[in-house]
Design an enzyme around this catalytic site. Structure first.
Site, PDB file in Angstrom:
ATOM      1  N   ASP A   1     -10.219  -5.802  23.018  1.00  0.00           N
ATOM      2  CA  ASP A   1     -10.454  -4.534  23.732  1.00  0.00           C
ATOM      3  C   ASP A   1     -10.339  -4.788  25.229  1.00  0.00           C
ATOM      4  O   ASP A   1     -11.132  -5.546  25.791  1.00  0.00           O
ATOM      5  CB  ASP A   1     -11.859  -4.030  23.359  1.00  0.00           C
ATOM      6  CG  ASP A   1     -12.279  -2.825  24.184  1.00  0.00           C
ATOM      7  OD1 ASP A   1     -11.392  -2.161  24.760  1.00  0.00           O
ATOM      8  OD2 ASP A   1     -13.493  -2.554  24.244  1.00  0.00           O
ATOM      9  N   ASN A  24     -10.425  -2.307  27.696  1.00  0.00           N
ATOM     10  CA  ASN A  24     -11.030  -1.315  28.595  1.00  0.00           C
ATOM     11  C   ASN A  24     -12.485  -0.992  28.288  1.00  0.00           C
ATOM     12  O   ASN A  24     -13.048  -0.039  28.837  1.00  0.00           O
ATOM     13  CB  ASN A  24     -10.192  -0.030  28.619  1.00  0.00           C
ATOM     14  CG  ASN A  24     -10.150   0.620  27.242  1.00  0.00           C
ATOM     15  OD1 ASN A  24     -10.742   0.096  26.290  1.00  0.00           O
ATOM     16  ND2 ASN A  24      -9.459   1.726  27.116  1.00  0.00           N
ATOM     17  N   ASP A  71     -14.030   0.227  25.675  1.00  0.00           N
ATOM     18  CA  ASP A  71     -14.471   1.362  24.850  1.00  0.00           C
ATOM     19  C   ASP A  71     -14.862   0.922  23.437  1.00  0.00           C
ATOM     20  O   ASP A  71     -15.156   1.749  22.576  1.00  0.00           O
ATOM     21  CB  ASP A  71     -13.394   2.464  24.795  1.00  0.00           C
ATOM     22  CG  ASP A  71     -12.134   2.013  24.070  1.00  0.00           C
ATOM     23  OD1 ASP A  71     -12.052   0.822  23.674  1.00  0.00           O
ATOM     24  OD2 ASP A  71     -11.221   2.838  23.888  1.00  0.00           O
ATOM     25  N   ASP A 119      -7.032  -2.731  21.730  1.00  0.00           N
ATOM     26  CA  ASP A 119      -5.934  -1.897  22.229  1.00  0.00           C
ATOM     27  C   ASP A 119      -4.715  -2.748  22.567  1.00  0.00           C
ATOM     28  O   ASP A 119      -4.749  -3.977  22.486  1.00  0.00           O
ATOM     29  CB  ASP A 119      -6.402  -1.065  23.434  1.00  0.00           C
ATOM     30  CG  ASP A 119      -7.150  -1.917  24.448  1.00  0.00           C
ATOM     31  OD1 ASP A 119      -6.669  -3.042  24.723  1.00  0.00           O
ATOM     32  OD2 ASP A 119      -8.220  -1.492  24.930  1.00  0.00           O
ATOM     33  N   ASP A 134       4.263  -1.488  11.166  1.00  0.00           N
ATOM     34  CA  ASP A 134       3.777  -1.042   9.861  1.00  0.00           C
ATOM     35  C   ASP A 134       4.374   0.334   9.583  1.00  0.00           C
ATOM     36  O   ASP A 134       4.257   1.244  10.405  1.00  0.00           O
ATOM     37  CB  ASP A 134       2.243  -0.950   9.912  1.00  0.00           C
ATOM     38  CG  ASP A 134       1.598  -1.384   8.620  1.00  0.00           C
ATOM     39  OD1 ASP A 134       2.042  -0.890   7.569  1.00  0.00           O
ATOM     40  OD2 ASP A 134       0.652  -2.197   8.658  1.00  0.00           O
ATOM     41  N   ASP A 159       3.877  -0.056   3.846  1.00  0.00           N
ATOM     42  CA  ASP A 159       2.621   0.213   3.165  1.00  0.00           C
ATOM     43  C   ASP A 159       2.871   0.804   1.767  1.00  0.00           C
ATOM     44  O   ASP A 159       3.629   1.777   1.634  1.00  0.00           O
ATOM     45  CB  ASP A 159       1.857   1.231   4.027  1.00  0.00           C
ATOM     46  CG  ASP A 159       0.400   1.362   3.646  1.00  0.00           C
ATOM     47  OD1 ASP A 159      -0.358   0.426   3.904  1.00  0.00           O
ATOM     48  OD2 ASP A 159       0.022   2.411   3.088  1.00  0.00           O
ATOM     49  N   GLU A 182       4.658  -3.818   0.757  1.00  0.00           N
ATOM     50  CA  GLU A 182       3.360  -4.012   0.106  1.00  0.00           C
ATOM     51  C   GLU A 182       3.410  -3.326  -1.250  1.00  0.00           C
ATOM     52  O   GLU A 182       3.712  -2.136  -1.337  1.00  0.00           O
ATOM     53  CB  GLU A 182       2.242  -3.401   0.955  1.00  0.00           C
ATOM     54  CG  GLU A 182       0.871  -3.752   0.405  1.00  0.00           C
ATOM     55  CD  GLU A 182      -0.205  -2.725   0.736  1.00  0.00           C
ATOM     56  OE1 GLU A 182      -1.381  -3.098   0.716  1.00  0.00           O
ATOM     57  OE2 GLU A 182       0.118  -1.548   0.987  1.00  0.00           O
ATOM     58  N   HIS A 186      -5.893  -7.449   6.321  1.00  0.00           N
ATOM     59  CA  HIS A 186      -6.977  -6.540   6.703  1.00  0.00           C
ATOM     60  C   HIS A 186      -7.638  -5.864   5.500  1.00  0.00           C
ATOM     61  O   HIS A 186      -8.601  -5.132   5.681  1.00  0.00           O
ATOM     62  CB  HIS A 186      -6.430  -5.483   7.656  1.00  0.00           C
ATOM     63  CG  HIS A 186      -5.400  -4.616   7.003  1.00  0.00           C
ATOM     64  ND1 HIS A 186      -4.169  -5.095   6.587  1.00  0.00           N
ATOM     65  CD2 HIS A 186      -5.435  -3.322   6.637  1.00  0.00           C
ATOM     66  CE1 HIS A 186      -3.498  -4.135   6.016  1.00  0.00           C
ATOM     67  NE2 HIS A 186      -4.226  -3.036   6.020  1.00  0.00           N
ATOM     68  N   ASP A 187      -7.096  -6.064   4.311  1.00  0.00           N
ATOM     69  CA  ASP A 187      -7.686  -5.477   3.103  1.00  0.00           C
ATOM     70  C   ASP A 187      -8.422  -6.503   2.246  1.00  0.00           C
ATOM     71  O   ASP A 187      -9.065  -6.144   1.255  1.00  0.00           O
ATOM     72  CB  ASP A 187      -6.591  -4.854   2.218  1.00  0.00           C
ATOM     73  CG  ASP A 187      -5.907  -3.674   2.879  1.00  0.00           C
ATOM     74  OD1 ASP A 187      -6.567  -2.964   3.662  1.00  0.00           O
ATOM     75  OD2 ASP A 187      -4.713  -3.461   2.601  1.00  0.00           O
TER      76      ASP A 187
HETATM   77  C1  NOJ Z   1      -2.595  -0.338   2.134  1.00  0.00           C
HETATM   78  C2  NOJ Z   1      -3.158  -0.698   3.468  1.00  0.00           C
HETATM   79  O1  NOJ Z   1      -3.005  -2.062   3.675  1.00  0.00           O
HETATM   80  C3  NOJ Z   1      -4.591  -0.243   3.471  1.00  0.00           C
HETATM   81  O2  NOJ Z   1      -5.319  -0.725   4.563  1.00  0.00           O
HETATM   82  C4  NOJ Z   1      -4.597   1.247   3.405  1.00  0.00           C
HETATM   83  O3  NOJ Z   1      -5.918   1.711   3.263  1.00  0.00           O
HETATM   84  C5  NOJ Z   1      -3.776   1.774   2.230  1.00  0.00           C
HETATM   85  N1  NOJ Z   1      -2.547   1.064   2.032  1.00  0.00           N
HETATM   86  C6  NOJ Z   1      -3.440   3.220   2.437  1.00  0.00           C
HETATM   87  O4  NOJ Z   1      -2.503   3.348   3.475  1.00  0.00           O
END
Ligand code: NOJ
Length: 558
Positions: free
Chosen positions: A21, A23, A25, A29, A98, A199, A256, A329-330
């Site tokens: 980050d 700035n 907040d 970013d 993405d 995605d 993905e 990130h999932d």
């Molecule tokens: C897969 C993404 O990696 C995930 O973070 C997202 O919630 C779902 N697709 C829906 O876009």
């Protein structure tokens, strides 16, 4: 097998909200990312995959896009983004964006139009159906819980949303919608980006008639339906996308694909088929799911992991190409999930990295993985942010789970494990922000952070750096043929790679014991060098006694 730059690359994923980050907040970013590019250069990665930075109301942290050609206000401006691209390219790092086009946000202008009336020109950009006996049109479940259909009062019909109700599915069967997407992609490609991560792209073609599917035992709705995964026109759409947009540029693509099998991946990534370069498969990150799915915890059996990764290595060999990942990130943090995030945190993080980076395919490093960041355990549900986790919490308690059991599942599998702020140093909030971060930093940031890792030559960071360097120097790591050895060993994952007259041997002790392994007979007498190991004094003899979480990579020349 053809050579390509994306086969020789290592990709680093940035989740902008949690990276840096600039700035104050509390939200990461683009300027924050720019300020850390020298760090990425030092690590040696070749490509950055940027999770969505487009305009979004953030129901799902940017995976709900309301304008594909604009930047999210909290992240900065298009000028910031242009600067990021320039600064990356200056450092010879590529950028992949993405592409989230299975669905948009319900705040996208297309959807605002679409919901206005049944004869609106945009109506058919989304999937609208009449109810069935006053209920949803079919029994599909949303991936975030509940039905996949939302009733819209205004026109008295339901629209499909495989994720949150603020993420309506786009109707790919409509050729105008497809062309809009290809021209949007071409617009980004024209700006000079180097590819796309796509995605849930194997969800874009739905089975004609949207038939009901079989729910899992005890469940009302059918999740992960075969009627929208790898659907009837998916190859047609990917080929069209390739022809109309991608083929005009030298770019990489990774799709993905929950529910993809190696057989299907041979088609998606087959070199002569002009669809995608590689896919993210989910089988290996589902081996610790019980029959009830991801929240139903089950310990990993190493033999399942070996069998699975080996199947993928073999099936795609010489036909397609693998992507290699444990983290994103999932997913929860791999060192907590498959390693040991206590006493052996550094050793096991290095071991897991060795296992993955020595395989055939393109490795992906997720921010923080390179310093061995761990899962987090927030004591109160209010501290969690992820829509999937919050929905699960409510559903689980309603379904009779105790709070304790529910939180245990969230600790093990929740997506916020990966989304706590990047730990840069030991100052407040791990140096991520001068303000209050949108999600709390992992309390272990004083011990685990970038500053410390950079100063310690023996750190996880320096080990990753070396793994990445080795890939650049040894063709065998990119192109050598994979072969599993010690197939049924319960605690050691061992394999070889072969190219010309070289053999690379990779030994990974997955647990805290001291197993002994015997070198394969055909290489016992050969000369070798130790390429890398996570203990200082790698000892090699005919019988090797491995130490807790030890990893060794030996290169044999004949
Ligand atoms: C897969 C993404 O990696 C995930 O973070 C997202 O919630 C779902 N697709 C829906 O876009």
């Amino acid at each position: 097998m053809k050579k390509h730059w994306w086969k020789e690359s290592v990709v680093y994923q940035i989740y902008p909200r949690s990276f840096m980050d600039s700035n104050g907040d509390g939200v990461g970013d683009l300027q924050g990312i720019i300020s850390k590019l020298d760090y990425l250069k030092e690590l040696g990665i070749d490509v950055v995959w940027l999770s969505p930075v487009y305009k979004s109301p953030n129901d799902d942290n940017g995976y709900d896009i309301s304008d594909y050609q604009d930047i999210m206000m909290e992240f900065g401006t298009m000028e910031d983004w242009e600067e990021l691209l320039r600064e990356l390219h200056k450092r010879e790092i590529k950028l992949i964006m993405d592409l989230v086009v299975n669905h948009s946000s319900d705040e996208h202008i297309w959807f605002a139009e679409s919901r206005k009336s049944k004869d609106n020109p945009y109506r058919d950009y989304y999937i609208w159906r009449e109810g069935r006996n006053g209920k949803e049109p079919n029994n599909w479940g949303s991936n975030f819980g509940g039905s996949a259909w939302e009733f819209d009062d205004h026109t008295g019909e339901y629209y499909l949303h495989l994720f949150s109700k603020k993420q309506p599915d786009l109707n790919w069967d409509n050729p105008e919608l497809r062309n809009e997407i290809y021209s949007m992609m071409t617009w980004w490609l024209g700006k000079g980006i180097d590819g796309f991560r796509m995605d849930v792209v194997n969800f874009i073609s739905k089975e004609e008639g949207l038939p009901d599917d079989e729910p899992k035992p005890g469940k009302k709705y059918a999740s992960g339906s075969r009627y929208y995964r790898n659907g009837p026109r998916i190859h047609e759409y990917l080929k069209e996308m390739n022809e109309k947009a991608l083929s005009k540029y030298d770019v990489m693509t990774v799709g993905e694909m929950p529910g993809v099998t190696p057989q299907l991946a041979r088609q998606y990534t087959g070199e002569s088929r002009n669809e995608l370069n590689m896919v993210f498969q989910f089988e290996h990150v589902s081996l610790d799911n019980g029959p009830g799915g991801k929240w139903d915890l089950k310990p990993l059996d190493l033999r399942d992991l070996k069998a699975n990764l080996t199947k993928w290595q073999n099936e795609l060999d010489e036909v397609g190409w693998n992507s290699l990942y444990f983290n994103n990130h999932d997913q929860p943090r791999s060192v907590s999930r498959f390693g040991n995030d206590g006493e052996y945190r550094e050793k096991s993080a290095k071991m897991l990295a060795t296992l993955l980076h020595m395989m055939k395919g393109t490795p992906y490093v997720y921010q923080g993985e390179e310093i061995g960041m761990t899962n987090v355990r927030f004591s109160r549900i209010e501290e969690y942010r992820d829509i999937e986790t919050l929905n699960f919490y409510k559903e689980a308690l309603n379904g009779g789970w105790t709070e304790e059991k529910t939180l245990e599942s969230i600790y093990a599998k929740g997506r916020d494990n990966a989304r706590t702020p990047m730990q840069w140093d030991s100052s407040d909030h791990g140096g991520f922000s001068h303000g209050i971060p949108w999600i709390k930093v992992n309390p272990n940031y004083k011990n685990i952070n970038v500053e410390k890792a950079l100063n310690d030559p023996d750190s996880v960071f320096h080990y990753y750096k070396k793994l990445i360097e080795l890939r650049k120097k040894n063709e065998i790591i990119v192109y050598g043929k994979y072969n599993l050895i010690l197939d049924n060993h319960r605690v050691v994952y061992a394999y070889t790679r072969t190219l010309g007259n070289q053999i690379l041997l990779v030994l990974c002790n997955f647990y805290g014991g001291n197993p002994e392994v015997e070198l394969p007979a055909d290489i016992q007498e050969k000369k070798f060098e130790v390429l890398i190991g996570n203990y200082k004094d790698t000892q090699v003899s005919r019988i090797i006694k491995l130490r807790p979480y030890e990893a060794q990579v030996l290169l044999f020349n004949s």
